[in-house]
Design a protein around this motif. Structure first.
Motif, PDB file in Angstrom:
ATOM      1  N   PHE A 184       0.835  -1.200   0.000  1.00  0.00           N
ATOM      2  CA  PHE A 184       0.000   0.000   0.000  1.00  0.00           C
ATOM      3  C   PHE A 184       0.872   1.253   0.000  1.00  0.00           C
ATOM      4  O   PHE A 184       1.907   1.305   0.655  1.00  0.00           O
ATOM      5  N   PHE A 185       0.423   2.278  -0.743  1.00  0.00           N
ATOM      6  CA  PHE A 185       1.098   3.573  -0.736  1.00  0.00           C
ATOM      7  C   PHE A 185       0.064   4.672  -0.919  1.00  0.00           C
ATOM      8  O   PHE A 185      -0.745   4.620  -1.846  1.00  0.00           O
ATOM      9  N   ARG A 186       0.093   5.655  -0.019  1.00  0.00           N
ATOM     10  CA  ARG A 186      -0.748   6.852  -0.176  1.00  0.00           C
ATOM     11  C   ARG A 186       0.152   8.004  -0.595  1.00  0.00           C
ATOM     12  O   ARG A 186       1.113   8.342   0.089  1.00  0.00           O
ATOM     13  N   ASP A 187      -0.175   8.611  -1.739  1.00  0.00           N
ATOM     14  CA  ASP A 187       0.634   9.697  -2.285  1.00  0.00           C
ATOM     15  C   ASP A 187       0.351  10.978  -1.503  1.00  0.00           C
ATOM     16  O   ASP A 187      -0.779  11.480  -1.508  1.00  0.00           O
ATOM     17  N   PRO A 188       1.342  11.544  -0.822  1.00  0.00           N
ATOM     18  CA  PRO A 188       1.093  12.776  -0.060  1.00  0.00           C
ATOM     19  C   PRO A 188       0.759  13.974  -0.941  1.00  0.00           C
ATOM     20  O   PRO A 188       0.233  14.974  -0.454  1.00  0.00           O
ATOM     21  N   ALA A 189       1.052  13.869  -2.240  1.00  0.00           N
ATOM     22  CA  ALA A 189       0.772  14.995  -3.141  1.00  0.00           C
ATOM     23  C   ALA A 189      -0.724  15.243  -3.285  1.00  0.00           C
ATOM     24  O   ALA A 189      -1.160  16.393  -3.367  1.00  0.00           O
ATOM     25  N   ASP A 190      -1.518  14.170  -3.324  1.00  0.00           N
ATOM     26  CA  ASP A 190      -2.953  14.355  -3.533  1.00  0.00           C
ATOM     27  C   ASP A 190      -3.827  13.400  -2.716  1.00  0.00           C
ATOM     28  O   ASP A 190      -5.050  13.422  -2.838  1.00  0.00           O
ATOM     29  N   GLY A 191      -3.214  12.577  -1.891  1.00  0.00           N
ATOM     30  CA  GLY A 191      -3.972  11.645  -1.067  1.00  0.00           C
ATOM     31  C   GLY A 191      -4.451  10.408  -1.792  1.00  0.00           C
ATOM     32  O   GLY A 191      -5.132   9.562  -1.188  1.00  0.00           O
ATOM     33  N   ARG A 247      10.784  11.156   0.565  1.00  0.00           N
ATOM     34  CA  ARG A 247      11.812  11.730   1.437  1.00  0.00           C
ATOM     35  C   ARG A 247      12.325  13.010   0.812  1.00  0.00           C
ATOM     36  O   ARG A 247      12.733  13.029  -0.357  1.00  0.00           O
ATOM     37  N   ASN A 248      12.253  14.117   1.549  1.00  0.00           N
ATOM     38  CA  ASN A 248      12.755  15.418   1.074  1.00  0.00           C
ATOM     39  C   ASN A 248      12.160  15.786  -0.282  1.00  0.00           C
ATOM     40  O   ASN A 248      12.852  16.296  -1.171  1.00  0.00           O
ATOM     41  N   GLY A 249      10.855  15.506  -0.441  1.00  0.00           N
ATOM     42  CA  GLY A 249      10.155  15.880  -1.660  1.00  0.00           C
ATOM     43  C   GLY A 249      10.391  14.973  -2.844  1.00  0.00           C
ATOM     44  O   GLY A 249       9.870  15.241  -3.934  1.00  0.00           O
ATOM     45  N   VAL A 277      14.608   6.811  -8.194  1.00  0.00           N
ATOM     46  CA  VAL A 277      14.127   8.060  -7.622  1.00  0.00           C
ATOM     47  C   VAL A 277      13.413   8.859  -8.694  1.00  0.00           C
ATOM     48  O   VAL A 277      13.744   8.774  -9.891  1.00  0.00           O
ATOM     49  N   ALA A 278      12.404   9.632  -8.279  1.00  0.00           N
ATOM     50  CA  ALA A 278      11.643  10.479  -9.210  1.00  0.00           C
ATOM     51  C   ALA A 278      11.048  11.656  -8.445  1.00  0.00           C
ATOM     52  O   ALA A 278      10.980  11.656  -7.212  1.00  0.00           O
ATOM     53  N   GLU A 279      10.596  12.646  -9.200  1.00  0.00           N
ATOM     54  CA  GLU A 279       9.947  13.814  -8.595  1.00  0.00           C
ATOM     55  C   GLU A 279       8.467  13.554  -8.311  1.00  0.00           C
ATOM     56  O   GLU A 279       7.847  14.294  -7.563  1.00  0.00           O
ATOM     57  N   ARG A 280       7.910  12.509  -8.922  1.00  0.00           N
ATOM     58  CA  ARG A 280       6.495  12.171  -8.721  1.00  0.00           C
ATOM     59  C   ARG A 280       6.327  10.674  -8.915  1.00  0.00           C
ATOM     60  O   ARG A 280       7.205  10.018  -9.501  1.00  0.00           O
ATOM     61  N   LEU A 281       5.207  10.160  -8.440  1.00  0.00           N
ATOM     62  CA  LEU A 281       5.013   8.719  -8.496  1.00  0.00           C
ATOM     63  C   LEU A 281       5.000   8.197  -9.929  1.00  0.00           C
ATOM     64  O   LEU A 281       5.466   7.086 -10.202  1.00  0.00           O
ATOM     65  N   SER A 282       4.496   8.989 -10.845  1.00  0.00           N
ATOM     66  CA  SER A 282       4.393   8.548 -12.235  1.00  0.00           C
ATOM     67  C   SER A 282       5.732   8.559 -12.966  1.00  0.00           C
ATOM     68  O   SER A 282       5.824   8.122 -14.110  1.00  0.00           O
ATOM     69  N   GLY A 283       6.790   9.057 -12.293  1.00  0.00           N
ATOM     70  CA  GLY A 283       8.113   9.107 -12.912  1.00  0.00           C
ATOM     71  C   GLY A 283       8.313  10.386 -13.707  1.00  0.00           C
ATOM     72  O   GLY A 283       7.574  11.350 -13.551  1.00  0.00           O
TER      73      GLY A 283
END
Length: 359
Positions: A184-191, A247-249, A277-283
């Motif tokens: 499970f993963f909840r994206d802090p960017a949008d919930g 971690r750290n954005g 590593v990526a800036e967002r979950l979608s890469g």
């Protein structure tokens, strides 16, 4: 091919560790977590779920009879709370890895796990399905109880567009196909809520077609399957127990793999923890350290540990596999003599952008 044989790329040697349960082998364990990934504090400690099997002459035989076991870790002490699910509740012949989340009100635990095989099958199969169930959590004095469990429901199914439903690769080294290990993963960017899993690419021309799969929750009990985050088509067959922390954005994706599941015609890395590593979950996803390797088992003990899980505070948990061997075990007796079957000492990593290393 960029992996360097540098000392900092290897975990320290593990010595023999005491068993948590004398009569059982344990492996692939995970804590009950909050939605942000941090382990939940329950009754003065942490609840863990581990795969378990009786101590058999051949430790590899454990996979054919694995069941989830509930453990309560308080300080240096581990308490065995018995099987997670009641006998006969799960629809498979055995239970494989997953993840478990505590509800915000602290009264419900939701379990995502792999159902392997088919109940009452005459011959062990490698069918893998992703299921979810939940139970009420209650604490009475020092006793932790999960009951009653809801009937498990299949939550994500392979679409044969992105992920193959064909599990006929069998169980030989490097050949088993994957649709397992829901995390499970909840994206802090949008919930938004996701399940990551180990998959096998559909329509691949290679027998080594491992992938990190993902599905997004679109309703209370509904999930939409999405294209893989990462694939190793032509390179590696099993990207196991994938999971993401923030971690750290930055988003860090980790998985475990073994030397023996790299394609023999190409480069092979050590059995170890890998990541991107990526800036967002979608890469787009970029390999940590230029190669993807975070750390591997040391050359003096290349099979000593496996199934690493990175927590948000960068602690890394795993289990003791084959300790003190430099070559594959020559027979079942040697494998049994060296198999740990218990939690390994925790490690700690550091992250700085696209760099990752052992603290």
């Amino acid at each position: 091919m960029r992996i360097k044989a540098a000392p900092e790329s290897y975990a320290p040697l593990i010595t023999a560790q005491p068993r948590v349960i004398d009569s059982l082998d344990l492996w692939d364990y995970w804590p009950v977590q909050h939605a942000d990934g941090h382990p939940a504090q329950i009754a003065g400690g942490t609840l863990f779920i581990s795969l378990s099997a009786p101590i058999l002459p051949d430790p590899d035989a454990r996979h054919a009879m694995a069941r989830m076991r509930l453990l309560h870790n308080v300080g240096a002490n581990w308490h065995d709370l018995g099987p997670v699910l009641p006998d006969g509740l799960s629809p498979g012949s055995r239970e494989w890895s997953g993840s478990a989340m505590l509800s915000p009100d602290g009264v419900t635990i939701t379990l995502y796990y792999t159902v392997a095989g088919i109940r009452d099958e005459a011959e062990i199969s490698f069918v893998q399905r992703l299921f979810q169930t939940s139970a009420r959590l209650s604490v009475e004095k020092d006793s932790v109880i999960l009951s009653p469990w809801a009937t498990p429901k299949e939550c994500v199914t392979p679409d044969d567009v992105h992920y193959s439903s064909d599990m006929t690769g069998g169980g030989a080294i490097g050949s088993i196909k994957a649709f397992r290990d829901p995390a499970f993963f909840r994206d802090p960017a949008d919930g938004a809520e996701y399940l990551l899993f180990a998959g096998s690419l559909a329509r691949s021309t290679s027998a080594w077609n491992g992938a990190v799969g993902i599905a997004r929750r679109i309703a209370e009990n509904g999930w939409q399957i999405l294209p893989p985050l990462v694939d190793a088509d032509g390179l590696n067959n099993e990207l196991e127990r994938p999971h993401v922390i923030v971690r750290n954005g930055l988003y860090y994706l980790f998985w475990s793999t073994q030397t023996k599941v790299f394609a023999p015609s190409g480069p092979a890395g050590p059995t170890g923890l890998y990541g991107m590593v990526a800036e967002r979950l979608s890469g787009p996803w970029r390999p940590l350290n230029g190669s993807g390797l975070v750390f591997g088992n040391p050359p003096a003990a290349p099979y000593q540990a496996y199934s690493w899980l990175v927590l948000p505070d960068l602690r890394v948990q795993s289990f003791v596999d084959l300790v003190g061997l430099t070559e594959p075990p020559r027979d079942v007796a040697q494998a049994r003599a060296h198999f740990g079957g218990t939690p390994a000492p925790e490690l700690q990593i550091m992250l700085d952008g696209e760099r990752a290393w052992l603290a």
